[in-house]
Design a protein around this motif. Structure first.
Motif, PDB file in Angstrom:
ATOM      1  N   CYS A  44       0.839  -1.203   0.000  1.00 24.80           N
ATOM      2  CA  CYS A  44       0.000   0.000   0.000  1.00 24.80           C
ATOM      3  C   CYS A  44       0.875   1.254   0.000  1.00 24.80           C
ATOM      4  CB  CYS A  44      -0.913  -0.006   1.228  1.00 24.80           C
ATOM      5  SG  CYS A  44      -2.181   1.273   1.201  1.00 24.80           S
ATOM      6  N   SER A  45       0.658   2.111  -0.993  1.00 27.37           N
ATOM      7  CA  SER A  45       1.432   3.348  -1.102  1.00 27.37           C
ATOM      8  C   SER A  45       0.786   4.512  -0.370  1.00 27.37           C
ATOM      9  CB  SER A  45       1.580   3.724  -2.576  1.00 27.37           C
ATOM     10  OG  SER A  45       0.314   4.091  -3.114  1.00 27.37           O
ATOM     11  N   SER A  50      -4.286   1.661  -3.978  1.00 24.83           N
ATOM     12  CA  SER A  50      -3.873   0.690  -2.960  1.00 24.83           C
ATOM     13  C   SER A  50      -4.639   0.862  -1.655  1.00 24.83           C
ATOM     14  CB  SER A  50      -2.359   0.768  -2.719  1.00 24.83           C
ATOM     15  OG  SER A  50      -1.965   2.045  -2.278  1.00 24.83           O
ATOM     16  N   THR A  51      -5.087   2.080  -1.355  1.00 19.33           N
ATOM     17  CA  THR A  51      -5.935   2.272  -0.171  1.00 19.33           C
ATOM     18  C   THR A  51      -7.266   1.549  -0.361  1.00 19.33           C
ATOM     19  OG1 THR A  51      -4.920   4.404   0.354  1.00 19.33           O
ATOM     20  CG2 THR A  51      -7.111   3.982   1.273  1.00 19.33           C
ATOM     21  N   ALA A  52      -7.834   1.669  -1.561  1.00 16.75           N
ATOM     22  CA  ALA A  52      -9.070   0.945  -1.863  1.00 16.75           C
ATOM     23  C   ALA A  52      -8.860  -0.555  -1.742  1.00 16.75           C
ATOM     24  CB  ALA A  52      -9.546   1.299  -3.271  1.00 16.75           C
ATOM     25  N   ILE A 137       1.953 -11.260  -1.997  1.00 16.16           N
ATOM     26  CA  ILE A 137       1.922  -9.800  -1.902  1.00 16.16           C
ATOM     27  C   ILE A 137       0.888  -9.320  -2.923  1.00 16.16           C
ATOM     28  CG2 ILE A 137       3.224  -7.646  -1.992  1.00 16.16           C
ATOM     29  CD1 ILE A 137       5.802  -9.343  -1.906  1.00 16.16           C
ATOM     30  N   VAL A 138      -0.113  -8.585  -2.473  1.00 17.72           N
ATOM     31  CA  VAL A 138      -1.176  -8.122  -3.367  1.00 17.72           C
ATOM     32  C   VAL A 138      -0.946  -6.652  -3.706  1.00 17.72           C
ATOM     33  CG1 VAL A 138      -3.660  -8.115  -3.769  1.00 17.72           C
ATOM     34  CG2 VAL A 138      -2.709  -9.640  -2.047  1.00 17.72           C
ATOM     35  N   THR A 139      -1.056  -6.330  -4.997  1.00 16.57           N
ATOM     36  CA  THR A 139      -0.919  -4.945  -5.435  1.00 16.57           C
ATOM     37  C   THR A 139      -2.199  -4.511  -6.152  1.00 16.57           C
ATOM     38  OG1 THR A 139      -0.031  -5.342  -7.668  1.00 16.57           O
ATOM     39  CG2 THR A 139       1.532  -5.385  -5.825  1.00 16.57           C
ATOM     40  N   TRP A 177      -6.745  -7.051  -9.603  1.00 17.28           N
ATOM     41  CA  TRP A 177      -7.568  -5.992 -10.202  1.00 17.28           C
ATOM     42  C   TRP A 177      -7.115  -5.597 -11.605  1.00 17.28           C
ATOM     43  CZ3 TRP A 177      -8.677  -1.996  -5.695  1.00 17.28           C
ATOM     44  CH2 TRP A 177      -9.730  -2.495  -4.916  1.00 17.28           C
ATOM     45  N   LEU A 178      -6.374  -6.453 -12.294  1.00 13.56           N
ATOM     46  CA  LEU A 178      -5.895  -6.096 -13.627  1.00 13.56           C
ATOM     47  C   LEU A 178      -7.031  -5.910 -14.627  1.00 13.56           C
ATOM     48  CD1 LEU A 178      -2.696  -8.303 -14.105  1.00 13.56           C
ATOM     49  CD2 LEU A 178      -2.821  -5.819 -13.854  1.00 13.56           C
TER      50      LEU A 178
END
Length: 202
Positions: A44-45, A50-52, A137-139, A177-178
């Protein structure tokens, strides 16, 4: 922190977009892009996407032990604010959070600042995963990121055969989420009333 910009779309569109965000995560589990249980790290940046993702994952009905992680590259004035925002969101959700630092030397190892920051970020996040025995790790990469990646590879002369996009799952990395338009993510943020820190370098 910034909030998502006001949007003329009605309540029902906002609700439907939020549902789409959640449904894609469920599909990712069914497709083994995400695990059904265990420890899962969320990169999360502090930005909108990333907040969503952090909040969407926290709503899922799976037996996950979520861990948030954010990396301070020190590349802009709001870098510390972004890390603080991630810590605050994680605390609000009851999720442990790790703040990682990378040095200018590490960032300068890449082909450019953006590439160097990405390489350094991936390296420290993977190291943290190994230390914590986490395999995922999820992005929050989305459809626009995918399109940009394919376009840039074609510009480099790879041709259609070599212009493959970002994989949904490779090694530690999971990108559920791609297939999601960034507008859906923006609507999710509005629906949940979330705040975020905009990255001026993005």
């Amino acid at each position: 922190m910034d909030s998502a910009p006001s949007c003329p779309e009605n309540f029902f569109r906002r609700r439907d977009c939020a549902v789409k965000c959640i449904e894609l995560l469920k599909s990712a589990v069914a497709d083994q892009v995400l695990p059904t249980d265990g420890r899962v790290m969320v990169a999360c940046s502090g930005g909108q996407d990333s907040t969503a993702l952090l909040y969407a994952l926290s709503e899922m009905p799976f037996n996950w032990q979520l861990v948030a992680a954010t990396v301070n590259h020190g590349l802009h004035d709001r870098a510390s604010d972004a890390c603080s925002a991630v810590v605050a969101h994680a605390e609000a959700l009851g999720i442990p959070c790790h703040v990682l630092e990378v040095s200018p030397t590490e960032v300068n190892r890449g082909a450019g600042t953006e590439d160097g920051a990405r390489q350094a970020r991936y390296r420290v996040l993977e190291n943290l995963c190994m230390d914590l025995a986490i395999s995922t790790i999820v992005t929050a990469h989305h459809a626009m990121d995918q399109a940009e990646t394919v376009f840039m590879r074609m510009l480099k002369g790879t041709g259609l055969k070599g212009a493959g996009g970002i994989p949904e799952r490779r090694g530690f990395w999971s990108r559920p989420w791609l297939g999601l338009c960034p507008s859906h993510i923006a609507e999710f943020v509005l629906a949940r009333g979330l705040s975020f820190v905009a990255d001026p370098t993005n």
